[in-house]
Design a protein around this motif. Structure first.
Motif, PDB file in Angstrom:
ATOM      1  N   LEU A 149       0.825  -1.203   0.000  1.00 33.53           N
ATOM      2  CA  LEU A 149       0.000   0.000   0.000  1.00 33.53           C
ATOM      3  C   LEU A 149       0.865   1.261   0.000  1.00 33.53           C
ATOM      4  CD1 LEU A 149      -2.727  -1.243   2.469  1.00 33.53           C
ATOM      5  CD2 LEU A 149      -3.082  -0.723   0.047  1.00 33.53           C
ATOM      6  N   GLU A 150       1.945   1.216   0.757  1.00 35.07           N
ATOM      7  CA  GLU A 150       2.870   2.352   0.759  1.00 35.07           C
ATOM      8  C   GLU A 150       3.521   2.525  -0.606  1.00 35.07           C
ATOM      9  OE1 GLU A 150       4.079   2.413   5.510  1.00 35.07           O
ATOM     10  OE2 GLU A 150       5.323   1.315   4.081  1.00 35.07           O
ATOM     11  N   LYS A 151       3.785   1.424  -1.295  1.00 38.07           N
ATOM     12  CA  LYS A 151       4.335   1.503  -2.649  1.00 38.07           C
ATOM     13  C   LYS A 151       3.318   2.140  -3.594  1.00 38.07           C
ATOM     14  CE  LYS A 151       7.136   0.558  -6.106  1.00 38.07           C
ATOM     15  NZ  LYS A 151       8.445   1.248  -6.293  1.00 38.07           N
ATOM     16  N   ALA A 152       2.057   1.738  -3.485  1.00 41.68           N
ATOM     17  CA  ALA A 152       1.006   2.327  -4.322  1.00 41.68           C
ATOM     18  C   ALA A 152       0.929   3.834  -4.106  1.00 41.68           C
ATOM     19  CB  ALA A 152      -0.343   1.671  -4.020  1.00 41.68           C
ATOM     20  N   ILE A 153       0.967   4.243  -2.849  1.00 44.61           N
ATOM     21  CA  ILE A 153       0.874   5.666  -2.506  1.00 44.61           C
ATOM     22  C   ILE A 153       2.093   6.439  -3.005  1.00 44.61           C
ATOM     23  CG2 ILE A 153       0.887   7.283  -0.558  1.00 44.61           C
ATOM     24  CD1 ILE A 153      -0.864   5.145   0.923  1.00 44.61           C
ATOM     25  N   SER A 154       3.267   5.804  -2.958  1.00 43.27           N
ATOM     26  CA  SER A 154       4.475   6.483  -3.434  1.00 43.27           C
ATOM     27  C   SER A 154       4.391   6.755  -4.934  1.00 43.27           C
ATOM     28  CB  SER A 154       5.723   5.644  -3.115  1.00 43.27           C
ATOM     29  OG  SER A 154       5.809   4.493  -3.949  1.00 43.27           O
ATOM     30  N   LEU A 155       3.699   5.873  -5.659  1.00 40.16           N
ATOM     31  CA  LEU A 155       3.546   6.048  -7.101  1.00 40.16           C
ATOM     32  C   LEU A 155       2.392   6.979  -7.444  1.00 40.16           C
ATOM     33  CD1 LEU A 155       4.111   2.350  -8.264  1.00 40.16           C
ATOM     34  CD2 LEU A 155       5.698   4.275  -8.514  1.00 40.16           C
ATOM     35  N   ASP A 156       1.387   7.022  -6.568  1.00 40.98           N
ATOM     36  CA  ASP A 156       0.226   7.892  -6.785  1.00 40.98           C
ATOM     37  C   ASP A 156      -0.195   8.491  -5.445  1.00 40.98           C
ATOM     38  OD1 ASP A 156      -2.067   9.232  -7.447  1.00 40.98           O
ATOM     39  OD2 ASP A 156      -3.143   7.490  -8.239  1.00 40.98           O
ATOM     40  N   PRO A 157       0.389   9.633  -5.079  1.00 40.51           N
ATOM     41  CA  PRO A 157       0.090  10.242  -3.774  1.00 40.51           C
ATOM     42  C   PRO A 157      -1.359  10.691  -3.600  1.00 40.51           C
ATOM     43  CG  PRO A 157       2.122  11.136  -4.714  1.00 40.51           C
ATOM     44  CD  PRO A 157       1.437  10.358  -5.802  1.00 40.51           C
ATOM     45  N   GLU A 158      -2.148  10.669  -4.659  1.00 39.64           N
ATOM     46  CA  GLU A 158      -3.553  11.064  -4.545  1.00 39.64           C
ATOM     47  C   GLU A 158      -4.497   9.858  -4.514  1.00 39.64           C
ATOM     48  OE1 GLU A 158      -4.593  13.981  -7.440  1.00 39.64           O
ATOM     49  OE2 GLU A 158      -3.133  15.432  -6.715  1.00 39.64           O
ATOM     50  N   MET A 159      -3.961   8.679  -4.338  1.00 41.56           N
ATOM     51  CA  MET A 159      -4.782   7.467  -4.292  1.00 41.56           C
ATOM     52  C   MET A 159      -5.411   7.349  -2.901  1.00 41.56           C
ATOM     53  SD  MET A 159      -3.773   3.488  -5.178  1.00 41.56           S
ATOM     54  CE  MET A 159      -3.541   3.725  -6.933  1.00 41.56           C
ATOM     55  N   TYR A 160      -6.526   8.017  -2.725  1.00 41.66           N
ATOM     56  CA  TYR A 160      -7.141   8.113  -1.400  1.00 41.66           C
ATOM     57  C   TYR A 160      -7.563   6.762  -0.858  1.00 41.66           C
ATOM     58  CZ  TYR A 160     -11.646   7.710  -3.826  1.00 41.66           C
ATOM     59  OH  TYR A 160     -12.683   7.270  -4.590  1.00 41.66           O
ATOM     60  N   TYR A 161      -7.999   5.863  -1.741  1.00 44.18           N
ATOM     61  CA  TYR A 161      -8.459   4.562  -1.252  1.00 44.18           C
ATOM     62  C   TYR A 161      -7.290   3.706  -0.769  1.00 44.18           C
ATOM     63  CZ  TYR A 161      -7.717   3.948  -6.321  1.00 44.18           C
ATOM     64  OH  TYR A 161      -7.221   3.980  -7.607  1.00 44.18           O
TER      65      TYR A 161
END
Length: 242
Positions: A149-161
């Motif tokens: 999940l942290e990897k997903a957020i690092s790639l897309d900081p606006e991924m609220y879900y």
């Protein structure tokens, strides 16, 4: 909170539009919520022998059929069409992602992990890491879920879900303060999400800040007054305030 199948969007170049007339009709029926009629239209137009024919409309027809079957809960039919789409367009990440989401809806997390990893072989897409996070959380591997999940957020900081799911995972790990931070980030990005408001409020309860919890859960209840979980949490938090 789950995120469902990807929005349907296609980029079709230099293909005679008459080939897609049946698809357009089926898509319109789908958008109107006439799922059975849309499937009937697709069935009358889909010639399986043309699946790999250049400029064939079959990919679009099958992709739409997969979405419709998923909406109806016909998961095996949805998977049949989406897996065929993955064979037709091997470099297109969309069917791989949607297959993984169908498996998540069935709580078949191991299968979802397989398809998310296949998607990552095509493209390092944030949503694929989000799916891995959801899936590892689903099987109780919370530290691995946190990592993805942290990897997903690092790639897309606006991924609220992804922030929201990270908050869920951190709650399971007992990291309440960190969970609040994750939920707060999700709330900042999507303040109109009743589910995120609910989760943020519950994190405040766990942290002992009932006043703040009441403020947030009241907003959640206004956003989703008929949601039984939110109403139950609202009553519980208000009773704590008293």
């Amino acid at each position: 909170m789950k995120i469902k199948l990807l929005f349907i969007s296609f980029f079709i170049l230099a293909i005679p539009m008459m080939l897609f007339a049946d698809y357009d009709k089926a898509l319109k029926l789908f958008e109107q919520g006439k799922y059975d009629d849309a499937l009937t239209e697709i069935a009358s137009s889909l010639d399986v022998s043309r699946d790999f024919e250049p400029n064939s409309p079959n990919y679009n027809l099958r992709y739409l059929a997969g979405h419709i079957h998923a909406k109806k809960g016909n998961y095996e039919s949805a998977l049949t069409h989406l897996k065929r789409c993955a064979e037709i367009q091997k470099d297109n990440i969309n069917p791989f992602i949607d297959i993984a989401f169908v498996y998540i809806d069935q709580k078949r997390y191991t299968d979802a992990i397989v398809w998310a990893r296949k998607a990552l072989q095509i493209k390092q897409a944030p949503v694929a890491y989000y799916i891995l996070g959801l899936s590892y959380s689903g099987i109780g591997s919370y530290w691995q879920a946190k990592e993805y999940l942290e990897k997903a957020i690092s790639l897309d900081p606006e991924m609220y879900y992804a922030y929201n799911e990270l908050g869920n995972v951190l709650m399971f790990l007992g990291r309440i303060t960190q969970a609040q931070t994750a939920y707060s980030a999700a709330y900042a990005l999507a303040p109109s999400s009743a589910f995120i408001c609910n989760n943020l409020a519950m994190s405040y309860v766990q942290a002992g800040d009932v006043k703040k919890a009441v403020e947030i859960i009241e907003k959640a209840r206004k956003l989703a007054p008929d949601n039984s979980v939110i109403v139950e949490n609202y009553n519980r938090i208000v009773s704590l305030k008293k």
